[in-house]
Design an enzyme around this catalytic site. Structure first.
Site, PDB file in Angstrom:
ATOM      1  N   ASP A   1      80.100  -5.482  22.950  1.00  0.00           N
ATOM      2  CA  ASP A   1      79.694  -4.418  22.039  1.00  0.00           C
ATOM      3  C   ASP A   1      78.484  -4.820  21.199  1.00  0.00           C
ATOM      4  O   ASP A   1      78.601  -5.623  20.278  1.00  0.00           O
ATOM      5  CB  ASP A   1      80.886  -4.080  21.134  1.00  0.00           C
ATOM      6  CG  ASP A   1      80.617  -2.904  20.216  1.00  0.00           C
ATOM      7  OD1 ASP A   1      79.524  -2.322  20.285  1.00  0.00           O
ATOM      8  OD2 ASP A   1      81.508  -2.567  19.421  1.00  0.00           O
TER       9      ASP A   1
ATOM     10  N   ASP B   1      74.359   1.010  20.699  1.00  0.00           N
ATOM     11  CA  ASP B   1      75.770   0.661  20.604  1.00  0.00           C
ATOM     12  C   ASP B   1      76.453   0.788  21.955  1.00  0.00           C
ATOM     13  O   ASP B   1      76.737   1.897  22.414  1.00  0.00           O
ATOM     14  CB  ASP B   1      76.444   1.576  19.577  1.00  0.00           C
ATOM     15  CG  ASP B   1      77.926   1.269  19.398  1.00  0.00           C
ATOM     16  OD1 ASP B   1      78.357   0.169  19.775  1.00  0.00           O
ATOM     17  OD2 ASP B   1      78.649   2.139  18.879  1.00  0.00           O
TER      18      ASP B   1
END
Length: 481
Positions: free
Chosen positions: A293, A103
């Site tokens: 992201d 992440d």
């Protein structure tokens, strides 16, 4: 005149102190071997000798010491047809491997604790009592995501990934995880953004490695595979690769288009300068930024901008129920989106724009409404932007439509430590061939340790000396008083 007792004290010293010949085998690390080099015969040999002597002198007399640098990679798994990408790392002594979501939109490493209970489902868990190098820092940990949360405490242990090892790496042990957050075999999350975002207050693993000059190049990069709209895709498929300390040039063509982070690094955020839908420009305010992201599946933006996007698509309308914040549109419509962050123009293919088909005629678009928190970028570009729209198992018409775009298709994502920047590059034919290709799901790739880092600035200093030498120094000091 030298006092007699001073001469006696000299006799107490070992022979090697005076450089006299001795049959005693020296202890490793306490001698300096001397040898005479043959005279160099040309300029090349002279320059090599000069460099070696300079480097040796700098190292001997306190100059900055060169550190071993290296590279490594971690094979990725694609879970749920591009819904999540995870890699592997190992924690503790003895090392135990775990799969963790990768992440770039957060900065904390955490793994589910053995005390997690039913909320962690069947995911493997970390047992602190099984590691001899575990340290509980007794600091509470609490992190909230859009899709859930994790709570527990902050700890330190040895963490290994992609052939690198970091001692005293800070991370969180999660005693409680929101229901449904983890899907086996994933046991936690590896945050790959900057330290300033870390809820634990700990430096992220990647930043420890980049800042310590451990990598050949202070960057890491992703190549992500695509299985969306592949009706034969399994729950787990090969997901690409995360490279550390280098970029794999076989996975992209041309150069990497780097865009500098415009302020203090926190998220991997960059200016969003232009956005067009069906050839029409969407108004973007000056100073608008977007975070890149890997932990987000789709693309989020301000409500007014999202409304303007779907205004370019005839017969689109706000969705309801679980799709609130999204828009539906006719599946028969080919939607073309192009975006620029100040450099090259990149496209989002029509197949990546479609998140789901909810009826025989209606699809859900990848762009949805979301309000950014204070100080956060107003746009979030997730995997719908990062994965490449070409899928080997798509129809020939879809493939032709993909290749007909003039703007570049994504992308190898490269994240650079210094200067802090985000880079994109066009995928190579080798990388594109991996989309929808299937195959064996990669197992944990911790890698043989090629470089190790200790996360501390308080390393103890040591001093070696023979007992007789120390006796002489003490005695001499007393005599001089």
């Amino acid at each position: 005149m030298i006092p007699l007792f001073f001469l006696v004290s000299l006799l107490a010293l070992p022979a090697d102190t005076f450089g006299a010949p001795t049959d005693i085998v020296p202890i490793s690390g306490q001698t300096i071997p001397l040898r005479r080099n043959q005279s160099p015969r040309d300029v090349t040999e002279w320059s090599a000798l000069a460099k070696r002597q300079r480097d040796n002198l700098i190292a001997k007399y306190g100059g900055p010491k060169a550190k071993k640098r290296s590279t490594g990679y971690n094979t990725i798994v694609n879970q749920g047809s591009d819904s999540l990408y995870y890699g592997s790392l190992a924690i503790g002594t003895p090392a135990v491997s775990f799969d963790v979501q990768l992440d770039t939109g957060s900065s904390d490493l955490w793994v589910a604790s053995s005390s997690c209970g039913t909320s962690c489902g069947s995911s493997p868990t970390y047992d602190p009592l099984s590691s001899s190098t575990f340290q509980n820092l007794s600091t509470p940990f609490d992190i909230q995501y859009v899709v859930g949360y994790a709570t527990g405490y902050v700890a330190q242990d040895i963490v290994q990934m992609a052939g690198f090892s970091v001692s005293n790496q800070g991370f969180a042990v999660a005693d409680t995880v929101s229901d449904g957050f983890l899907t086996s075999p994933v046991s936690g999350l590896l945050g790959l953004a900057w330290e300033s975002l870390a809820s634990s207050g700990q430096m992220p693993l990647w930043q420890d490695l980049a800042s310590s000059n451990t990598w050949d190049s202070a960057l890491f990069a992703f190549q992500l595979t695509r299985y969306k709209n592949d009706t034969t895709a399994q729950e787990l498929e090969p997901g690409g690769v995360l490279t550390m300390g280098y970029t794999n040039s076989s996975l992209y063509t041309g150069s990497i288009d780097y865009i500098d982070i415009p302020g203090t690094p926190s998220y991997w955020y960059i200016p969003l300068t232009t956005l067009t839908v069906q050839g029409n420009s969407i108004s973007i305010a000056s100073g608008t930024t977007a975070a890149i992201d890997t932990g987000t599946t789709n693309i989020a933006g301000p409500a007014s901008s999202i409304e303007a996007i779907y205004a370019q698509i005839p017969n689109s309308q706000p969705a309801t129920g679980d799709f609130e914040g999204y828009y539906s549109y006719p599946c028969s419509t080919t939607v073309n989106v192009e975006v620029s962050f100040g450099g090259a123009t990149w496209s989002i293919s029509p197949t990546d724009f479609a998140v789901a088909q909810i009826s025989s005629t209606e699809c859900i678009g990848a762009f949805f409404e979301a309000s950014a928190g204070t100080g956060a970028p107003s746009w979030i570009f997730g995997d719908a932007f990062l994965v490449c729209g070409n899928n080997k198992r798509l129809s020939s018409s879809a493939i032709l439509r993909f290749f007909s775009h003039t703007p570049l298709e994504k992308c190898v994502l490269c994240l650079r430590y210094s200067p802090p920047s985000v880079g994109f590059a066009n995928l190579s034919s080798i990388a594109i061939a991996e989309n929808g290709a299937g195959g064996t799901v990669p197992s944990a790739t911790i890698g043989a340790i090629s470089a190790a880092v200790t996360n501390t600035s308080d390393a103890p200093r040591t001093l070696s000396a023979s007992v007789s030498t120390l006796f002489f120094l003490v005695l001499s000091a007393v005599l001089l008083l």
